[in-house]
Design an enzyme around this catalytic site. Structure first.
Site, PDB file in Angstrom:
ATOM      1  N   THR A 195       7.652  -3.483  -2.189  1.00 34.60           N
ATOM      2  CA  THR A 195       6.827  -2.634  -3.074  1.00 34.60           C
ATOM      3  C   THR A 195       5.401  -3.160  -3.221  1.00 34.60           C
ATOM      4  OG1 THR A 195       7.488  -3.729  -5.149  1.00 34.60           O
ATOM      5  CG2 THR A 195       8.866  -1.896  -4.385  1.00 34.60           C
ATOM      6  N   LEU A 232       2.674   0.932  -6.185  1.00 37.79           N
ATOM      7  CA  LEU A 232       3.640   1.976  -6.527  1.00 37.79           C
ATOM      8  C   LEU A 232       5.059   1.427  -6.340  1.00 37.79           C
ATOM      9  CD1 LEU A 232       1.821   4.864  -4.690  1.00 37.79           C
ATOM     10  CD2 LEU A 232       2.006   4.571  -7.161  1.00 37.79           C
ATOM     11  N   HIS A 233       5.454   0.503  -7.226  1.00 35.45           N
ATOM     12  CA  HIS A 233       6.782  -0.102  -7.066  1.00 35.45           C
ATOM     13  C   HIS A 233       7.886   0.955  -7.137  1.00 35.45           C
ATOM     14  CE1 HIS A 233       5.073  -4.124  -7.712  1.00 35.45           C
ATOM     15  NE2 HIS A 233       4.449  -3.644  -8.764  1.00 35.45           N
ATOM     16  N   ASP A 234       7.995   1.597  -8.300  1.00 37.80           N
ATOM     17  CA  ASP A 234       9.161   2.453  -8.562  1.00 37.80           C
ATOM     18  C   ASP A 234       9.228   3.702  -7.668  1.00 37.80           C
ATOM     19  OD1 ASP A 234       9.923   0.639 -10.490  1.00 37.80           O
ATOM     20  OD2 ASP A 234       9.053   1.765 -12.151  1.00 37.80           O
TER      21      ASP A 234
END
Ligand code: BDR
Ligand code: CA
Length: 305
Positions: A195, A232-234
């Site tokens: 991520t 934008l991890h999630d």
């Protein structure tokens, strides 16, 4: 019919909010059955409110939102993140929720939903895993009925962001992560290994901002978040369900360090050696993303809202 029926378990959180929007923008691939919220980036009152603010922003007041656990399993006070602003969504002006929270507790909803659609539901935790752990503890018979767990959390082969070895979601409630990741559910991990590659910059946001009032709000949230180039991890979790070829990874076995010491929240992954190709493993750990394609897909999807 969308191939993935999902429940998004989240702690919005700016990148959680973008993950919700990406799911709502992708009805051909994703049926969002419900959103469960947990204490994490900000307290539970905020995450339950923020999930509904985002659904309201997208005109999707039909999505049921359930509030869950207000603290991790073994600590009275959870750790918070500083990068999402006081309210959790970058203090950006957003509509107030114009629909009510469900009365049922998130843990009870998870149990009920999983029994009702045995083998069909993909759980997507993108915050601390307290709700899902408590659901498994309350009713262990749900574990074999979960199709798969696709989660954002952990750092297998890179440093952490909450400690030298631990990523935030796992660090906040390592006890829950241990319960969930050892429950025998097929699982796919989007940790910091992958991520952190999903960074966006201001040129990207400048273009997206022009598209619609909704995207003006979404980009304002993203600008407020993290360092100069937010990650934008999630949304990676949702992006993989939409287009798995964006990502690649390795097979292995995971365990979580759940003692409150220097290893707290560490996700230890033993990668399957090539010569043991037939060995069973318990996790796919994503390590690479085709970032240009990811960002193109995200922009295209969000522009549909
Ligand atoms: C994770 O921590 C939170 O701050 C983000 O929402 C994401 O889920 C990244 O470490
Ligand atoms: Ca999150």
């Amino acid at each position: 019919m969308a191939p993935h029926k999902i429940i998004l378990d989240c702690d919005p959180g700016v990148d959680d909010a973008i993950a919700i929007l990406l799911a709502l923008a992708s009805p051909q691939e994703i049926e969002l059955l419900g959103i469960t919220t947990v204490a994490g980036n900000v307290p539970l009152e905020n995450t339950a409110r923020n999930a509904r603010r985002i659904c309201t922003l997208a005109g999707r007041q039909d999505i049921p939102v359930y509030a869950g656990c207000s603290r991790p399993m073994l600590e009275a006070e959870g750790r918070r993140s500083k990068v999402h602003g006081n309210d959790g969504l970058g203090n950006v002006t957003l509509p107030e929720p114009d629909f009510a929270l469900q009365e049922e507790h998130a843990v009870d909803y998870l149990i009920r939903a999983i029994h009702a659609a045995s083998g069909e539901i993909t759980l997507c935790p993108i915050g601390p895993m307290t709700n899902i752990a408590l659901a498994i503890v309350k009713d262990p018979s749900i574990a074999p009925k979960i199709k798969q767990l696709v989660f954002m959390g952990g750092a297998a082969f890179c440093p952490g962001n909450s400690s030298p070895v631990a990523e935030f979601n796992i660090y906040v409630d390592p006890w829950a992560a241990h319960v969930v990741l050892s429950a025998g559910i097929p699982q796919v991990m989007f940790g910091l290994d992958v991520t952190l590659q999903a960074k966006i910059n201001s040129n990207y946001l400048d273009a997206l901002q022009q598209v619609s009032p909704l995207l003006a709000s979404a980009t304002a949230m993203m600008r407020s978040y993290g360092a100069s180039d937010p990650c934008l991890h999630d949304p990676c979790v949702i992006a993989w369900l939409i287009e798995p070829s964006l990502f690649s990874g390795v097979e292995g076995d995971i365990s979580v360090s759940y003692h409150d010491d220097i290893h707290r929240g560490q996700t230890v992954v033993a990668v399957k050696p090539r010569h043991l190709a037939d060995n069973q493993t318990n996790i796919t750990v994503m390590t690479e993303v085709d970032k240009p394609r990811l960002l193109k897909m995200l922009a295209e999807r969000l522009s549909r809202l």
